[in-house]
Design a protein around this motif. Structure first.
Motif, PDB file in Angstrom:
ATOM      1  N   ALA A 117       0.824  -1.209   0.000  1.00 56.03           N
ATOM      2  CA  ALA A 117       0.000   0.000   0.000  1.00 56.03           C
ATOM      3  C   ALA A 117       0.857   1.258   0.000  1.00 56.03           C
ATOM      4  O   ALA A 117       0.563   2.233  -0.696  1.00 56.03           O
ATOM      5  N   GLY A 122      -2.459  -9.573  -4.903  1.00 52.92           N
ATOM      6  CA  GLY A 122      -2.872  -8.202  -5.155  1.00 52.92           C
ATOM      7  C   GLY A 122      -1.975  -7.640  -6.245  1.00 52.92           C
ATOM      8  O   GLY A 122      -1.154  -8.361  -6.822  1.00 52.92           O
ATOM      9  N   TYR A 168      -4.658  -0.006  -8.162  1.00 55.01           N
ATOM     10  CA  TYR A 168      -4.205  -0.943  -7.123  1.00 55.01           C
ATOM     11  C   TYR A 168      -5.276  -1.995  -6.840  1.00 55.01           C
ATOM     12  O   TYR A 168      -6.474  -1.701  -6.850  1.00 55.01           O
ATOM     13  N   ARG A 169      -4.828  -3.214  -6.562  1.00 56.60           N
ATOM     14  CA  ARG A 169      -5.723  -4.286  -6.133  1.00 56.60           C
ATOM     15  C   ARG A 169      -5.248  -4.822  -4.794  1.00 56.60           C
ATOM     16  O   ARG A 169      -4.064  -5.156  -4.624  1.00 56.60           O
ATOM     17  N   GLU A 170      -6.165  -4.887  -3.846  1.00 58.54           N
ATOM     18  CA  GLU A 170      -5.856  -5.466  -2.547  1.00 58.54           C
ATOM     19  C   GLU A 170      -5.554  -6.961  -2.694  1.00 58.54           C
ATOM     20  O   GLU A 170      -6.087  -7.613  -3.602  1.00 58.54           O
TER      21      GLU A 170
END
Length: 200
Positions: free
Chosen positions: A17, A95, A107-109
């Protein structure tokens, strides 16, 4: 080599993140004058601009300093811009980091059980101005450790990595009969798709 301040910054970006938040501060490389680039992480830091490949390489490199494999994934399209992301794994879930100028291909978690699930998360928002959904395949991950040591500090364009992303094995999103009958994104979705972060 990276500056002392750059190395200190990279050490502080110890979660995906945080890396994504940093990538978001870098202006988009619009490749002025029509000159294509494939800048290394070092050159991205020097020029303070990046497009999707360049941002993904920088993000993957920073992740590698914190125990992740430096991976890239190629998202291939039909009559649209392709996209490159930097997948990462947390507790057996995938992610991705993504450098883009648009509101959705981001962004992908790490909530996806497989790389296919991760790739499919980009499908519905990947459309042209007239609403045609264009994502057609995704690649297996490319490990940047397979390239010559020091690629992250190369001052020349990294065309070898760019070419490898095109040539690596890809997997179809869906059978052709399905892809021929897709519903277009509706007017509200298309309007939302016009949002951009950086102005050319």
């Amino acid at each position: 080599m990276f500056s002392a301040s750059g190395q200190k910054l990279f050490r502080s970006l110890n979660t995906p993140a945080k890396v994504q938040d940093f990538l978001n501060t870098i202006p988009i490389n619009f490749e002025p004058d029509g000159i294509d680039t494939a800048k290394s992480p070092l050159m991205v830091m020097r020029t303070h601009s990046a497009h999707c490949l360049e941002g993904a390489m920088l993000g993957a490199y920073i992740l590698s300093l914190h125990g992740h494999k430096p991976l890239l994934m190629h998202l291939d399209t039909s009559n649209d811009w392709n996209h490159i992301i930097a997948p990462f794994k947390v507790s057996d879930h995938w992610g991705a980091l993504s450098k883009t100028n648009h509101a959705v291909l981001r962004y992908r978690e790490p909530v996806y059980r497989t790389l296919r699930e991760l790739a499919l998360s980009y499908f519905h928002e990947y459309f042209t101005d007239d609403g045609r959904k264009t994502l057609r395949s995704y690649s297996r991950p490319l490990n940047l450790n397979s390239f010559e040591k020091g690629w992250e500090c190369e001052e020349e364009n990294l065309w070898g990595i760019d070419e490898a992303m095109e040539e690596i094995k890809h997997y179809a999103i869906a059978p052709e009969i399905v892809l021929k009958n897709l519903r277009k994104a509706d007017a509200l979705e298309r309007e939302a798709g016009k949002l951009t972060e950086w102005k050319s």
